[in-house]
Design an enzyme around this catalytic site. Sequence first.
Site, short mmCIF file in Angstrom:
data_model
loop_
_atom_site.label_atom_id
_atom_site.label_comp_id
_atom_site.label_asym_id
_atom_site.label_seq_id
_atom_site.Cartn_x
_atom_site.Cartn_y
_atom_site.Cartn_z
N TYR A 156 0.85 -1.21 0.00
CA TYR A 156 0.00 0.00 0.00
C TYR A 156 0.89 1.26 0.00
O TYR A 156 0.65 2.20 -0.78
CB TYR A 156 -0.89 -0.05 1.23
CG TYR A 156 -1.88 1.08 1.37
CD1 TYR A 156 -3.04 1.13 0.60
CD2 TYR A 156 -1.68 2.11 2.30
CE1 TYR A 156 -3.96 2.16 0.74
CE2 TYR A 156 -2.60 3.14 2.46
CZ TYR A 156 -3.74 3.16 1.67
OH TYR A 156 -4.65 4.19 1.82
N LYS A 160 1.05 4.19 -2.81
CA LYS A 160 0.70 5.57 -2.48
C LYS A 160 1.88 6.52 -2.68
O LYS A 160 1.69 7.70 -3.02
CB LYS A 160 0.17 5.64 -1.04
CG LYS A 160 -1.15 4.90 -0.84
CD LYS A 160 -2.28 5.52 -1.65
CE LYS A 160 -3.61 4.83 -1.47
NZ LYS A 160 -4.66 5.41 -2.32
P1 NAP Z 1 -13.42 2.41 0.92
O1 NAP Z 1 -14.45 2.84 1.90
O2 NAP Z 1 -12.88 1.03 0.99
O3 NAP Z 1 -14.02 2.68 -0.57
C1 NAP Z 1 -13.26 2.34 -1.67
C2 NAP Z 1 -14.01 2.74 -2.91
O4 NAP Z 1 -13.22 2.37 -4.05
C3 NAP Z 1 -15.35 2.03 -3.09
O5 NAP Z 1 -16.25 2.91 -3.71
C4 NAP Z 1 -15.01 0.86 -4.00
O6 NAP Z 1 -16.11 0.40 -4.80
C5 NAP Z 1 -13.98 1.51 -4.90
N1 NAP Z 1 -13.09 0.57 -5.55
C6 NAP Z 1 -12.35 -0.41 -4.98
N2 NAP Z 1 -11.67 -1.07 -5.94
C7 NAP Z 1 -11.98 -0.49 -7.12
C8 NAP Z 1 -11.63 -0.73 -8.47
N3 NAP Z 1 -10.79 -1.70 -8.81
N4 NAP Z 1 -12.16 0.07 -9.43
C9 NAP Z 1 -13.04 1.05 -9.12
N5 NAP Z 1 -13.42 1.32 -7.85
C10 NAP Z 1 -12.90 0.55 -6.87
O7 NAP Z 1 -12.13 3.36 0.96
P2 NAP Z 1 -11.90 4.80 1.67
O8 NAP Z 1 -11.47 4.56 3.06
O9 NAP Z 1 -13.03 5.69 1.40
O10 NAP Z 1 -10.60 5.31 0.87
C11 NAP Z 1 -10.68 6.05 -0.33
C12 NAP Z 1 -9.28 6.41 -0.78
O11 NAP Z 1 -8.61 7.16 0.24
C13 NAP Z 1 -8.39 5.20 -1.07
O12 NAP Z 1 -7.55 5.46 -2.16
C14 NAP Z 1 -7.58 5.07 0.21
O13 NAP Z 1 -6.36 4.43 -0.01
C15 NAP Z 1 -7.40 6.53 0.59
N6 NAP Z 1 -7.13 6.74 2.01
C16 NAP Z 1 -8.04 6.38 2.97
C17 NAP Z 1 -7.76 6.62 4.32
C18 NAP Z 1 -8.74 6.28 5.42
O14 NAP Z 1 -8.41 6.48 6.59
N7 NAP Z 1 -9.94 5.81 5.12
C19 NAP Z 1 -6.55 7.20 4.67
C20 NAP Z 1 -5.64 7.54 3.67
C21 NAP Z 1 -5.95 7.31 2.35
P3 NAP Z 1 -17.06 -0.82 -4.27
O15 NAP Z 1 -17.90 -0.25 -3.15
O16 NAP Z 1 -17.88 -1.18 -5.45
O17 NAP Z 1 -16.13 -1.90 -3.81
#
Ligand code: NAP
Length: 248
Positions: A156, A160
């Site tokens: 990851y 990133k």
């Molecule tokens: P999440 O709740 O797991 O949601 C992920 C989203 O991406 C969902 O809409 C999922 O669709 C979609 N997705 C997954 N694989 C995909 C693919 N191959 N093609 C198209 N869409 C896909 O994630 P999140 O926590 O909101 O995170 C969003 C972003 O922020 C990510 O890039 C993550 O690495 C980054 N981030 C998150 C955090 C945190 O604390 N949450 C911190 C730093 C960075 P489905 O629902 O259909 O599976």
Amino acid sequence: MKLLEGKNAIITGASRGIGKGIATVFAQHGANVAFTYNSSKEAADQLEKELEDLGVKARGYQSNAANFDEAQTLVEDVLKDFGSIDVLINNAGITKDNLLMRMSEEDFDKVIEVNLKSIYNMSKAILRPMLKQKHGSIVNMSSVVGVKGNAGQANYAASKAGMIGFSKSLALELGSRNIRTNVIAPGFIETEMTGKLDEKTVQGWRDAIPLKRGGSPEDIANACVFLASDLSSYITGQVLNVDGGMLT
Ligand code: NAP
């Protein structure tokens, strides 16, 4: 004040979590929103309705961001449906955490494909239309983990960190064409997913953050609004940490 009135945006991975927050805040700021999801069709249909209720055009597309051809088709479809694309938010991402000792080749490759190759796929697909219209803002969702590393997340963190190098290169290549590329590095963002974690552990994480709370999807969305809007028209190639001071 509506900062994105009349702009068309694509947001990847918006069926839940941060992406859903971005889609909602973008619509509140007057943007028309095309968003993608991987498999959550029901959630996507629901979001489409919620966004339309905010008075903008909205459509969800099932599209695997890791697949080059699907990204091309997606951009063609969105151009047909929306006419132009001003903003691309590459938000879709996954984790497959493990210590290197136990990390399979498959889990390494999968995370790189969905998190890093996806931004190549989407940027490549959107390049011609943005060059033609002579403007565009691309925002890539990295993580504090990409800046700092994290034990148990080598795949990851690599994906990133790779996004940051990719984005800075794009900013250099496309600056003269008025296409800006920036990165957001969220810290600990509380979503439905983190709601399922042990409360004591989560409180420990909150206590370690200078602002003493986890971030919300809206905190990330507001930073995206800024980078997507004309308020940031002289900003490109930057990484904006939205982490409550975590990396300070
Ligand atoms: P999440 O709740 O797991 O949601 C992920 C989203 O991406 C969902 O809409 C999922 O669709 C979609 N997705 C997954 N694989 C995909 C693919 N191959 N093609 C198209 N869409 C896909 O994630 P999140 O926590 O909101 O995170 C969003 C972003 O922020 C990510 O890039 C993550 O690495 C980054 N981030 C998150 C955090 C945190 O604390 N949450 C911190 C730093 C960075 P489905 O629902 O259909 O599976």
